[in-house]
Every structure is written in structure tokens, then in C-alpha cells.
Scaffold this motif. Structure first.
Motif, PDB file in Angstrom:
ATOM      1  N   LEU A 226       0.667  -1.243   0.398  1.00 33.68           N
ATOM      2  CA  LEU A 226       0.169  -0.182   0.065  1.00 33.68           C
ATOM      3  C   LEU A 226       1.198   1.193  -0.074  1.00 33.68           C
ATOM      4  O   LEU A 226       0.672   2.525  -0.200  1.00 33.68           O
ATOM      5  N   TRP A 231       1.356   4.064  -8.644  1.00 30.59           N
ATOM      6  CA  TRP A 231       0.265   3.565  -7.816  1.00 30.59           C
ATOM      7  C   TRP A 231      -0.640   2.560  -8.488  1.00 30.59           C
ATOM      8  O   TRP A 231      -1.645   2.230  -7.924  1.00 30.59           O
ATOM      9  N   ARG A 234      -0.002  -0.342  -5.796  1.00 33.86           N
ATOM     10  CA  ARG A 234      -1.080   0.239  -4.405  1.00 33.86           C
ATOM     11  C   ARG A 234      -2.600   0.206  -5.058  1.00 33.86           C
ATOM     12  O   ARG A 234      -3.824  -0.681  -3.160  1.00 33.86           O
ATOM     13  N   ALA A 256      -5.286   4.399   2.682  1.00 32.04           N
ATOM     14  CA  ALA A 256      -5.715   5.042   1.702  1.00 32.04           C
ATOM     15  C   ALA A 256      -6.321   5.009   0.901  1.00 32.04           C
ATOM     16  O   ALA A 256      -6.178   5.511   0.048  1.00 32.04           O
ATOM     17  N   ASP A 259      -5.745   8.259  -0.854  1.00 27.81           N
ATOM     18  CA  ASP A 259      -4.579   8.252  -1.394  1.00 27.81           C
ATOM     19  C   ASP A 259      -4.079   9.250  -2.047  1.00 27.81           C
ATOM     20  O   ASP A 259      -5.641   9.443  -2.773  1.00 27.81           O
TER      21      ASP A 259
END
Length: 479
Positions: A226, A231, A234, A256, A259
Motif C-alpha cells: 500500500l 500507484w 497500491r 489509503a 491516496d
């Protein structure tokens, strides 16, 4: 003579071991003379005789019987297909392996299990064939192949699969990732994580699913991912954590949601909804007011899945958000959550300037199912947008309040066929109390309206409804 031989074959499939043993001994005494009769019996119309013949061909363990046992793999009866598989297993040898792999693809899971059992007994020679089968299009076949490989090779198969995942063709990498997930050994986690960056979409998709199946063992690595600089990694990590369903992931996923990449926010929100830990509801409600749409929208998605009424006040407030996408998300979530707190906000949302918000609010009121929404939904039946009229009619069908009957009769004349159908469904949902209204519709000069009313009355099916139909038919006959 033939009847006696057939009786012997039936005894051969007896549950009594002594009877079965005695029958086998008698069969052996026939010697080669039994072969023609066995082949005839293998095509007999009676199941017991046919099965006894196939069992006998297997028990005699003569290689020349292999083609006849292979033919029996196409028998209409799964019991005989299983007997043929067991017979091929007794004969053994590499020649029978392709036929057993084909049998593993049978639609009947019992036949598949029988083939797997025999292939496992054959052991190492079956491995190359099973590895090829990992590319099969059918889930249960791939699962069966993976199970067989694991039983034959145990942990030894994992290095082979890891090697395939690293440098095989796209198809074999995909199959290797899927099989590693089905085996479920956490040794595969690092390689599957690496496969999340595979250039082939199907490979990294299967790697993601595999990590989700491995579950708890993959959680620490996924939580670490994460924080990856990529990205895409993630996002995949958030999706895998949602599939794993482990509450250890909740804190990391909550972070997250904020994010910097929108797609990660949405993946984290969906994952929190999938895990189902309602302790995050207050924190998610706070995020509803985030200036970033991706963050507030992801929070609404999670709250929709969690279904906790404690989120209702925050979501009702979001119905006043200046961003229409957020108002849409809040209306959808309130439709799933329901409760008294959701009702006033959703009713007010029916006046939203954006038609999609009005439509979703109408749909949500149908899901909430509170009769207090009926008057405003009836007003929506005259909205200029046919999609909103349809949503209102569907919502009224879900609520099923007789107060809507007169308006629904008008809606049966709507320009939109979908709205007309939904109005009939709503009257049908109201039940016996809608019979007077449907009687009017049945006598309409509009044929389509009359036909819809007839169908609804038939579905209601009470004596009163059926009497109306009989009287209408009698009237038609007189005319």
C-alpha cells in the motif's frame, strides 16, 4: 447361457465383497472365451449389465481392453464412466493418461474426482499432462488439475509453478498464478506480488486473485505494498486486501482512502466495504466532506456496503453537497442503509436540479420501502424525464401501497413502454386492493393496456380478480 453370464456381471458389482470375489473368480475361469461376451455386454441397454461388463474389463487387466474402456468414458451414465476410469487406473501406464485427463473435464464432478484420484495414483508420469491442463478454459478443470498436481508433487510443484510464472508464455504464466492461488501456499506471495506488474493483463489479474485466495498469509506483504511508489501496485494491494477480508488491513486501507491517486482511493473504499468492519464508519463519515471527490466518493461507496444506519446523518448531509456525483453516491448509499433518518433527505432529493440525482433518490426510496414516500413518488410519475417516471413506478411497485392505484392507472397510458410495464407491476404488487383499478384498465379501449391489466389480474389470482376476468371474457364473447 447369456442370461447366466449377465447374472455373473451383475454379481460383479455387488456391495457384498464375498459375492464380488466369487464372481471375479468365475469370470477368470471363463478365460479368453469371456471377451466377446464382455464386449457385447458393455453395449447392453441395461445399466447393471453394462456396468458389470466395464468393471470386468478393468479387473481382468488386459491391455487390449483399453480401447473398450476408453469408449465407455462416453457412456451416458456417470457410474459407468467412473467404472471405466477405475478400470484404466488398474491397467496403468502412460497410454491411459491422456484419456484420464480428458475424463477429468467431465461435467459431473464425481467423474472428475475419480479421474483425479487415478491420476494421483499414477503419479509423476501424469504431471506434464496436468501442467498442460492448467490452461483449460473451465474453472473446475483447472482446479482439478491443481489438486492433482498438489497431491502428486506436494510442495515440489510450487517451484515449477514459480518458474513458469517467471518465464513461461502469457497463457502458462496466467495458469501458474491461478494454480498457486488454488494451492494457497504463502511461499508464492513474493512471486505473485511481482506478477502484479506483469505486462499481460490476465497474468496480473490472476496474480491479484491468487493473492486474495491465499488470504491471511498475504496480508503483511499487501499492507507493505500500500506504500509502494507505483500507484498500480497500491491499487492492486487494496483490491487484494478486500478479497482477503482480514481486519488487520482496516487501518491501512482507511489511510489509503486518502491516496493521491483516485483509483487507489476507490479500491480502498471498496475493500473496506468488503471487509465489513463497522468500526470505521465514523472515520468514513468524516471523509464524506473531503474537498477531493475521489476521497468523499470512496467513503460513500464503503458506507453503502457497510450498511450501518449510524452513517445516515452524514450521508443525508452529503445530499446537499455542491458536487452532483457526491449527491448521487449519497443517495445510493442511503437506499441501501434505509431507516427513518434516510427518508426526509431522500424525499428532498427528489427536487434536485440534476435529473440523475432525482432518479437515484426515487430508486433509493423504493429500496427503503416507507409508505410516507408514496405521495412524492406519485408526483414523480409526471416528470418530464421517462427514466425518472420509470424509477418512481418501480419504487411504487416495491412499496406496494394501494393509495397509488389511481395514479398508476394513468401511468399505464405512459408513452414509455417500460413505465407502463412498471405501473402494472406496481398494481400487481398492491394485490387485491388494486383489482378495481385493474378492472377499469381491463375494459380500456387500448388493447395494450387491457392486456397488461389482464396479466396483472391473473397474477393476483384472488377469486375477485378471476371473477373480473371471467366477466370480461363473457362480455367479449357476447360482442
Amino acid at each position: 447361457m447369456e442370461n447366466k453370464f449377465h447374472q455373473l456381471l451383475v454379481r460383479l458389482i455387488s456391495e457384498d465383497v464375498a459375492v464380488k470375489t466369487d464372481a471375479l473368480q468365475m469370470l477368470r475361469e471363463y478365460g479368453d472365451a469371456a471377451a466377446p461376451s464382455l464386449l457385447d455386454a458393455a453395449r447392453h441397454s441395461k445399466y447393471d449389465i453394462r456396468k458389470g461388463a466395464i468393471v470386468a474389463l478393468g479387473l481382468l487387466e488386459e491391455p487390449e481392453h483399453i480401447p473398450h474402456l476408453v469408449d465407455a468414458l462416453a457412456d451416458r451414465s456417470s457410474g459407468i464412466r467412473i467404472a471405466a476410469i477405475e478400470g484404466l487406473g488398474r491397467l496403468g501406464g502412460t497410454d491411459v493418461i491422456p484419456h484420464l485427463v480428458t475424463a477429468m473435464m467431465d461435467k459431473d464432478y464425481r467423474v472428475t474426482e475419480a479421474a483425479v484420484k487415478v491420476l494421483v495414483a499414477i503419479g509423476e508420469p501424469a504431471v506434464p499432462y496436468l501442467l498442460d491442463t492448467l490452461n483449460d478454459q473451465t474453472d473446475h478443470v483447472r482446479q482439478a488439475a491443481a489438486n492433482a498436481l498438489e497431491q502428486i508433487e506436494g510442495a515440489r510443484i510450487i517451484p515449477k509453478l514459480l518458474e513458469t510464472l517467471k518465464q513461461g508464455s502469457a497463457e502458462t504464466r496466467q495458469a501458474a498464478a491461478k494454480t498457486l492461488g488454488e494451492i494457497g501456499n504463502d511461499v508464492a506471495v513474493p512471486a505473485l506480488l511481482k506478477a502484479l506488474d506483469d505486462d499481460d493483463f490476465d497474468v496480473h489479474w490472476q496474480a491479484k486473485i491468487a493473492l486474495g485466495r491465499i488470504g491471511q498469509s498475504a496480508v503483511p506483504a499487501m499492507l507493505k505494498a500500500l506504500g509502494d511508489s507505483n500507484w498500480g501496485t497500491r491499487q492492486m494491494a487494496a483490491e487484494v486486501l478486500g478479497m482477503a477480508g482480514d481486519q488487520r488491513a482496516v487501518s491501512g486501507l482507511l489511510s489509503a482512502v486518502d491516496d493521491q491517486e483516485d483509483r487507489v482511493c476507490y479500491a480502498a473504499g471498496k475493500a473496506l466495504g468488503a471487509i465489513g468492519d463497522r468500526s470505521v464508519v465514523p472515520a468514513l463519515v468524516e471523509k464524506l466532506s473531503s474537498p477531493r471527490l475521489a476521497v468523499s466518493h470512496a467513503a460513500a461507496l464503503a458506507l453503502k456496503e457497510l450498511g450501518d444506519e449510524a452513517a445516515a446523518p452524514g450521508l443525508v448531509a452529503s445530499l446537499q453537497d455542491e458536487r452532483s456525483a457526491m449527491r448521487l453516491a449519497a443517495a445510493r448509499a442511503l437506499g441501501e442503509i434505509g431507516g427513518d433518518q434516510a427518508l426526509p433527505g431522500l424525499i428532498e432529493a427528489l427536487n434536485d436540479p440534476v435529473s440523475d440525482v432525482r432518479r437515484i433518490a426515487a430508486e433509493a426510496l423504493g429500496k427503503v420501502g416507507d409508505r410516507r414516500a408514496v405521495p412524492v413518488l406519485l408526483d414523480m410519475l409526471s416528470d418530464i424525464d421517462p427514466r425518472i417516471r420509470l424509477a418512481a413506478a418501480v419504487a411504487l411497485a416495491q412499496i406496494g401501497d394501494s393509495a397509488a392505484a389511481a395514479n398508476l392507472l394513468t401511468a399505464m397510458q405512459d408513452k414509455s413502454g417500460e413505465v407502463r410495464d412498471a405501473a402494472v407491476s406496481a398494481l400487481q404488487a398492491i394485490g387485491p386492493e388494486a383489482v378495481p383499478t385493474l378492472t377499469k384498465a381491463l375494459n380500456s379501449d387500448e388493447r395494450s393496456t387491457s392486456e397488461r391489466a389482464l396479466h396483472a389480474l391473473e397474477q393476483i389470482g384472488t377469486p375477485e380478480a378471476l371473477d373480473v376476468i371471467d366477466a370480461w371474457r363473457a362480455g367479449k364473447a357476447e360482442r
